[in-house]
Each structure stands twice: as C-alpha cells, then as structure tokens.
Design an enzyme around this catalytic site. Structure first.
Site: not given
Ligand code: 13P
Length: 355
Positions: A177, A219
């Site tokens: 991510e 992600k």
């Molecule tokens: P949000 O969808 O609220 O951005 O959170 C996703 C997430 O895992 C943030 O690390």
C-alpha cells in the site's frame, strides 16, 4: 516459499464480486474515531466493535478478507472463539497490518518513512500460526509544493520491497500500500504524475528484492483531485486517469488492485470504483476494494457504542459491502442505495452475538 499457495490466496482475495475490509486502525486512530462520536475506547469496546463487523451475517458474500490490527487478532469474540477463527469459520481470510507506522523522515521536512522491519520475520511467523494469510504495509506520500521528494519515494519503496519479500518467505501474501494522500490543493494531473512515479519506484524495488508479482496485491490510491483543489475532477476523469496510471505502471502478472478509500465519502469511493470497472474492459488485474472508512463510517456512526444499535450497524456495513461488491463488476447503480432503506425496514437476518 510456496508460490502456488501465495497465488491462490491472492486470487481468493480478489474473487469475483469480493473485496477486503480494512479494520486495522491502530488503537490511537480508532480511539480518535470513537471519541469524535462520544464512544469510550477500551480494549473491550474496540473488541465489541470489531466483532460486530466480523460477525455481520451474509458479509462473506462480498468480503474475502479482513485486515486486523495486532490487538484484534489476539482477541476472542464473545463466544470465546479467537477472532481469526470467527473469520475462518465464514470462509473469510484473516489478514494483519504489520507496519508500525509512518515516522518523520530524517532530512526530509514534513515527510515520513514507514517503519516496522525490525523483527518482522518473527512477527510474521507468529501471525501465520494464529491464522493470518496476508499482511498489509502502508507507506504515506504527501503532495505539496516541493513534495514528495524522490528520497521519500525511494526509501518507502525500498521498505515495501523488504516487507513484501519477508512476507512471501513466510507464506503470507503482501498487500502493498503506497498511499499518495488526497490532502492538498493540487489538480488531478499532479496526483496522476506522483502516483505514477511512486508505483514505478515500488515495482523497481519489488523486482530488485525478488518479490513474486503473482503472489501479491497492490493497494493504491485512486487518481483524484486534491481535496482542497477548487476544480474537482468528474467521475469519468477519475476513472480514466486512474486506469491510465495503472496501465502504465502495474505489471500484468499482479493478480489484483484493491483500492484504499483515502478519505473519499463512502458513496464517492463506490461510484469511482464502479466507473473504473465499467471503463476497464479487458485488463490483466482484478480491480476491487480494500476500504476502511468507506466501509465503516456509517456502521460506526450507527453503533455509537451501544448494544441496541448492533443490528442497525451491521446492516449499514452489509449494505456498503454489497454496493462495493457490485462496483467490482461495474454493476453498481444509485438504485442499489435505495435498497438499504428496504433492507433496514425488513430487518436483518440475525442479531449481534450476545456478550
Ligand atoms: P481507508 O479506506 O479509510 O483509506 O483505509 C484503508 C487503509 O487500509 C489505510 O491504510
């Protein structure tokens, strides 16, 4: 590392019509969200809230996996069953956040590097033993006048590569991510340029560190206008800029792209995901969700810490999961939102577990 089993976990996480619930807020973050709504934050109230989400009847039709925080993965539900087993019983794959947060990056004012590599191999072994089959690491990139610096992009990409390689060594699928934040006055083009640069650096690091692209999920953020930009891009512009950015930077071997919601409203996140899938046509990766706030906001505001509201909160979460499931196959429409009122009026199929 058994590549086949990594691939099958990654594929199961992006099975048709399914996505991931990110319920891995740290104690600090969840406490802030609770306090905003006047909910007291204790290990027990956080457990109750997470259990409510994890036991929502029917959610497994739309949710393939749940990312938990360290506190939650070690907790037991009210029946005495460990929470990872509560998920497994429903066919939902348990996941775990393994980074230890974004810390100030020396030499780079207002930028951060995500930490958590020390001792990670041992922690992954422990998490796997209690049921985790995938893990998340979030890097944070901020857009401002002179930001991000290439230093910030590179060190975060390097850390993502190291974490991902360790995960795969331990039979755990990494959910990579790199989040480019929405905050700022920048236009959508700048978000696209920065997101492209970040993804490029991340895949370079993954290649260098021998990460198997078939055994991971990406992600990313969607490509959107800065939240304070006076000219907000349309839904079609978001979908086309996001797809273009993915096409230019995400190798075809990656099985799935699961977006974060990043502070978009719950319906905006669904509408964007749906538009991306409607526009995508034939493409190499599944395009789904790994939303936190966009799946949970209404459920939390409905629950308010009270047992009586459990069922209504589960209905709110179920409804958002269902809408997002439709969006993963480009079949969402505003009419689906109206079904919520009907579902609520009919009542839900079962109550929360008793304490
Ligand atoms: P949000 O969808 O609220 O951005 O959170 C996703 C997430 O895992 C943030 O690390």
């Amino acid at each position: 590392m058994n590549l086949q089993s990594l691939e099958s976990i990654a594929k199961a996480l992006v099975a048709d019509g399914k996505g991931i619930l990110a319920a891995d807020e740290t104690v600090g973050t969840l406490t802030k969200r609770f306090e905003k709504l006047g909910i007291s934050s204790t290990a027990e109230s956080r457990r109750d809230y997470r259990e409510l989400l994890l036991t929502t009847p029917g959610a497994a039709d739309f949710i393939s996996g749940v990312i938990m925080y360290d506190e939650t993965i070690h907790q037991r539900g009210s029946s005495g069953m460990p929470l990872p087993d509560v998920l497994l019983k429903q066919g939902i794959i348990p996941g775990i956040k393994v980074d230890t947060g974004a810390k100030p990056l020396a030499g780079c004012d207002k930028e951060t590097v995500t930490e958590g590599l020390d001792g990670l191999r041992d922690r992954l072994q422990e998490y796997r033993a209690i049921g985790a089959r995938f893990a998340k690491w979030r890097a944070v990139i901020r857009i401002a006048n002179q930001l991000p610096s290439q230093t910030c992009v590179n060190v975060n990409a390097h850390a993502l590569g190291r974490y991902a390689a360790l995960c795969q060594e331990q039979g755990i699928v990494p959910i990579i991510e790199p989040e480019v934040l929405m905050e700022g006055t920048h236009a959508i083009d700048r978000c696209g340029e920065v997101t492209g640069n970040v993804l490029h650096a991340v895949f370079d690091a993954l290649y260098e560190q021998k990460v198997s692209l078939e055994g991971m999920l990406l992600k990313p953020n969607m490509v959107v206008s800065g939240s304070a930009c006076p000219m907000q891009a349309s839904v079609t512009e978001v979908a086309s800029a996001t797809l273009r950015c993915l096409q230019l930077n995400v190798p075809a071997a990656v099985p799935g792209v699961v977006f974060l919601s990043g502070g978009q409203s719950d319906t905006a996140a669904t509408v964007h995901l749906d538009a991306i899938n409607k526009m995508a046509g034939a493409r190499p990766w599944k395009i789904s969700f790994s939303f936190g706030r966009a799946l949970q906001d209404l459920a939390l505001a409905t629950w308010l810490g009270s047992k009586e509201n459990c069922r209504a909160a589960q209905q709110a979460y179920y409804h958002r999961a269902k809408c997002n499931s439709a969006a993963t196959i480009g079949k969402y429409s505003a009419a689906l939102e109206n079904e919520f009122t009907d579902e609520t009026a009919r009542g839900h199929r079962s109550d929360c577990e008793d304490d």
